[in-house]
Design a protein around this motif. Structure first.
Motif, PDB file in Angstrom:
ATOM      1  N   LYS A 150      -1.748  11.518   6.180  1.00  0.00           N
ATOM      2  CA  LYS A 150      -0.877  11.623   5.004  1.00  0.00           C
ATOM      3  C   LYS A 150      -0.593  10.280   4.356  1.00  0.00           C
ATOM      4  O   LYS A 150      -0.594  10.149   3.125  1.00  0.00           O
ATOM      5  CB  LYS A 150       0.438  12.296   5.390  1.00  0.00           C
ATOM      6  N   ALA A 151      -0.310   9.281   5.182  1.00  0.00           N
ATOM      7  CA  ALA A 151      -0.007   7.967   4.610  1.00  0.00           C
ATOM      8  C   ALA A 151      -1.211   7.409   3.869  1.00  0.00           C
ATOM      9  O   ALA A 151      -1.064   6.768   2.815  1.00  0.00           O
ATOM     10  CB  ALA A 151       0.438   7.001   5.713  1.00  0.00           C
ATOM     11  N   MET A 152      -2.410   7.657   4.394  1.00  0.00           N
ATOM     12  CA  MET A 152      -3.627   7.196   3.725  1.00  0.00           C
ATOM     13  C   MET A 152      -3.786   7.876   2.367  1.00  0.00           C
ATOM     14  O   MET A 152      -4.103   7.221   1.356  1.00  0.00           O
ATOM     15  CB  MET A 152      -4.839   7.485   4.608  1.00  0.00           C
ATOM     16  N   MET A 153      -3.540   9.176   2.315  1.00  0.00           N
ATOM     17  CA  MET A 153      -3.663   9.898   1.048  1.00  0.00           C
ATOM     18  C   MET A 153      -2.624   9.415   0.046  1.00  0.00           C
ATOM     19  O   MET A 153      -2.911   9.279  -1.148  1.00  0.00           O
ATOM     20  CB  MET A 153      -3.553  11.408   1.297  1.00  0.00           C
ATOM     21  N   ALA A 154      -1.403   9.151   0.526  1.00  0.00           N
ATOM     22  CA  ALA A 154      -0.357   8.636  -0.361  1.00  0.00           C
ATOM     23  C   ALA A 154      -0.731   7.262  -0.900  1.00  0.00           C
ATOM     24  O   ALA A 154      -0.540   6.965  -2.085  1.00  0.00           O
ATOM     25  CB  ALA A 154       0.970   8.572   0.395  1.00  0.00           C
ATOM     26  N   MET A 155      -1.265   6.417  -0.014  1.00  0.00           N
ATOM     27  CA  MET A 155      -1.653   5.068  -0.429  1.00  0.00           C
ATOM     28  C   MET A 155      -2.744   5.117  -1.500  1.00  0.00           C
ATOM     29  O   MET A 155      -2.700   4.365  -2.482  1.00  0.00           O
ATOM     30  CB  MET A 155      -2.145   4.277   0.780  1.00  0.00           C
ATOM     31  N   LYS A 156      -3.725   5.989  -1.311  1.00  0.00           N
ATOM     32  CA  LYS A 156      -4.813   6.075  -2.279  1.00  0.00           C
ATOM     33  C   LYS A 156      -4.319   6.528  -3.647  1.00  0.00           C
ATOM     34  O   LYS A 156      -4.952   6.250  -4.665  1.00  0.00           O
ATOM     35  CB  LYS A 156      -5.897   7.020  -1.753  1.00  0.00           C
ATOM     36  N   ARG A 157      -3.184   7.205  -3.678  1.00  0.00           N
ATOM     37  CA  ARG A 157      -2.576   7.620  -4.943  1.00  0.00           C
ATOM     38  C   ARG A 157      -1.667   6.537  -5.521  1.00  0.00           C
ATOM     39  O   ARG A 157      -1.106   6.704  -6.598  1.00  0.00           O
ATOM     40  CB  ARG A 157      -1.782   8.907  -4.729  1.00  0.00           C
ATOM     41  N   GLY A 158      -1.478   5.434  -4.758  1.00  0.00           N
ATOM     42  CA  GLY A 158      -0.682   4.326  -5.261  1.00  0.00           C
ATOM     43  C   GLY A 158       0.735   4.266  -4.757  1.00  0.00           C
ATOM     44  O   GLY A 158       1.514   3.406  -5.187  1.00  0.00           O
ATOM     45  N   ALA A 159       1.130   5.152  -3.844  1.00  0.00           N
ATOM     46  CA  ALA A 159       2.491   5.133  -3.310  1.00  0.00           C
ATOM     47  C   ALA A 159       2.703   3.899  -2.443  1.00  0.00           C
ATOM     48  O   ALA A 159       1.759   3.346  -1.872  1.00  0.00           O
ATOM     49  CB  ALA A 159       2.755   6.398  -2.496  1.00  0.00           C
ATOM     50  N   ILE A 160       3.969   3.473  -2.334  1.00  0.00           N
ATOM     51  CA  ILE A 160       4.284   2.295  -1.516  1.00  0.00           C
ATOM     52  C   ILE A 160       5.106   2.653  -0.277  1.00  0.00           C
ATOM     53  O   ILE A 160       5.350   1.804   0.584  1.00  0.00           O
ATOM     54  CB  ILE A 160       5.035   1.228  -2.330  1.00  0.00           C
ATOM     55  N   GLY A 161       5.553   3.908  -0.195  1.00  0.00           N
ATOM     56  CA  GLY A 161       6.343   4.324   0.960  1.00  0.00           C
ATOM     57  C   GLY A 161       6.258   5.823   1.149  1.00  0.00           C
ATOM     58  O   GLY A 161       5.888   6.566   0.223  1.00  0.00           O
ATOM     59  N   VAL A 162       6.581   6.279   2.365  1.00  0.00           N
ATOM     60  CA  VAL A 162       6.546   7.709   2.680  1.00  0.00           C
ATOM     61  C   VAL A 162       7.808   8.080   3.457  1.00  0.00           C
ATOM     62  O   VAL A 162       8.134   7.436   4.461  1.00  0.00           O
ATOM     63  CB  VAL A 162       5.302   8.081   3.522  1.00  0.00           C
ATOM     64  N   ILE A 163       8.514   9.093   2.995  1.00  0.00           N
ATOM     65  CA  ILE A 163       9.653   9.654   3.718  1.00  0.00           C
ATOM     66  C   ILE A 163       9.297  11.080   4.116  1.00  0.00           C
ATOM     67  O   ILE A 163       8.902  11.888   3.263  1.00  0.00           O
ATOM     68  CB  ILE A 163      10.932   9.642   2.860  1.00  0.00           C
TER      69      ILE A 163
END
Length: 539
Positions: free
Chosen positions: A178-191
């Motif tokens: 999940k964190a990898m997918m979020a990062m590829k979309r440009g996110a900087i954090g995950v809650i």
């Protein structure tokens, strides 16, 4: 009678029909001896980087020497050394949520949990929040949680786990990504917010206990801890009770969202939240040196001797920690039993001359996040290619089992070899009885799968007394001080577990073909897209 002709005929018949190899005998007391040493209080739970772990590593190396195996590490020893970073929070983390014109500050573990960073001494991020359902960004697989969402420079809020009805191994892989997918979309954090199902399996108080301890990872030659998600600067897990008000401020009911996620096929839609978050925390680091213990047996057939069958078992456990009179976690079943059976399989294999070479590895840092296996998979020691891997992790040896489960068996031709090995051992191969646990992604073999290597991870099965015994161990003893030598071990079961794994390893090492992913396997397509594939079973 022509005596010369008779003698010549007898000699020729002796050459033409080689003597049958003797079947190996697996001694239950040999398994007991290994477990007794490795789970002794003197080793203090074999925590990564501890003296107790080092003693265990030397014990395994001495066993490899006695078997006549060759050292495989680059320096000519049995020890592949690596630096492991331990990160601990320095003070309480602070999560400030701003919504409805007000700021709510959370720092207590009853509300929010934070894992310390291995890459940044201090973390400070402040950004708008976007809810992205389960956080899966794989439209090719039917998961499109980011559709219509702009998360660049923002913090993504996601549900834990995966949609009900998703094949467990696929869901477990995507959940870990999940964190990898979020990062590829440009996110900087995950809650993350736990689902109803996840909360039932891991109530918040248990989750707090799981977070009690350092984060761990291996450090490269540049002095930096390895991470796949360099763009994700911080993350946290939010108690659903605390998250409910956050969702309400955006006009959404978290109860309804979690209820939808609790239905088969339920995929809550994402939305931009009317809120932002500021997350800050600091950590201290301690780097320790630990080692994988690695040996090899050269193959006898020059045509395939460069192809290695791997055998792995994690040697570490979780050491001494917690509260109460007994804080020593011996790890008798997890994973002294796995190392013990691997050693007995290695002893039997070492007496043979398999066509392919075999690599034997007792691994560090599994409990900290599959650290030693990731390091070995990315920094191979053998001069050749690992083409298939068998992993030994926590066989529950409190009952005489009549079946085994091989996680990953349906993904490659290794499954057929395991089924034949089980039949030869007088038992059978059963499907995954606990798909909700996603076990295929939770042990050392998976780091090799991520490098494209077909693998199986075997455990004792659920037939007869199996389910009750296995679930009892998970409920009452897993990662508890009671996982010690006072458990009612059935050492004959240990010998049988060694036998079925021996037949599996020898079947792979002597097979006409190297293990291959099936054409329809997600993992084969994901991690070994260019490798030759076998036709799917039944086609």
């Amino acid at each position: 009678m022509n005596v010369k002709l008779l003698v010549s005929a007898l000699l020729l018949s002796t050459v033409a029909v080689p003597a049958l190899a003797e079947e190996p005998v697996f001694d239950p007391q040999a398994v007991r001896a290994h477990v007794t040493f490795l789970a002794d209080d003197l080793l203090e739970g074999r925590d990564t980087g501890s003296k107790g772990y080092d003693i265990a590593a030397n014990y395994v190396a001495s066993q490899f020497i006695a078997m006549g195996l060759k050292p495989a590490a680059a320096d000519g020893s049995f020890f592949q050394k690596l630096t492991v970073r331990e990160a601990r929070l320095d003070g309480a983390p602070k999560l400030a949520l701003t919504y409805g014109g007000k700021e709510t500050v959370l720092s207590d573990t009853a509300q929010v949990l934070v894992r310390p960073s291995l890459t940044d001494a201090k973390v400070a991020i402040d950004a708008p929040l976007v809810f992205a359902g389960f956080g899966f960004d794989r439209p090719d697989l039917g998961f499109n949680d980011y559709k219509g969402l702009d998360v660049k420079g923002k913090i993504v809020v996601v549900l834990t786990g995966f949609p009900k009805g998703t094949p467990s191994e696929l869901g477990a892989h995507l959940n870990s990504d999940k964190a990898m997918m979020a990062m590829k979309r440009g996110a900087i954090g995950v809650i993350s917010v736990p689902t109803i199902e996840d909360t039932a399996r891991r109530p918040w108080d248990k989750r707090v206990t799981m977070f009690d301890g350092p984060a761990k990872g291996w450090v490269g030659a540049d002095g930096k801890a390895f991470t796949r998600t360099t763009g994700i600067k911080g993350g946290a897990t939010l108690n659903p009770d605390a998250a409910a008000l956050l969702f309400a401020a955006s006009g959404k009911s978290l109860d309804k969202i979690r209820s939808e996620a609790n239905r088969t096929g339920g995929k809550p839609k994402g939305f931009a939240m009317k809120a932002r978050a500021s997350l800050s925390y600091a950590q201290t680091w301690k780097d320790v040196v630990s080692e994988n213990v690695v040996a090899m047996l050269p193959g006898s057939d020059p045509a395939v001797a460069g192809e290695f069958i791997g055998m792995t078992a994690h040697l570490d456990h979780i050491g001494v920690h917690g509260k109460g009179e007994d804080m020593l976690h011996n790890g008798a079943m997890d994973n002294a039993s796995g190392v013990a059976t691997m050693l007995e399989v290695a002893r039997a294999v070492a007496k043979e001359k398999p066509r392919r070479s075999v690599m034997f590895a007792a691994l560090t840092g599994e409990e900290g996040g599959l650290i030693g296996s990731d390091y070995l998979a990315r920094n191979p020691v053998v001069k050749g290619e690992v083409v298939g891997l068998v992993n030994f992790d926590m066989p529950v040896l409190t009952y005489m089992f009549s079946d085994v489960v091989a996680f990953g068996a349906e993904n490659s031709t290794m499954g057929k070899v395991v089924a034949e090995a089980a039949k030869k051992a007088g038992i059978k191969l059963s499907p995954d009885p606990m798909p909700e646990e996603g076990l295929f992604t939770r042990s050392d073999h998976y780091r090799f799968v991520q490098q494209g290597v077909p693998a199986v991870f075997m455990m004792t099965g659920f037939e007869g007394p199996g389910e009750k015994a296995f679930r009892s161990f998970l409920k009452d003893h897993y990662h508890q001080p009671s996982d010690d030598l006072k458990l009612p071990f059935n050492w004959d079961a240990g010998a049988l577990f060694a036998k079925v794994n021996y037949y599996t390893v020898m079947g792979l090492a002597n097979g006409a073909e190297r293990p291959q992913w099936y054409a329809g396997s997600f993992f084969g397509k994901e991690f070994a897209p260019g490798a030759a594939k076998a036709a799917d079973p039944g086609k």
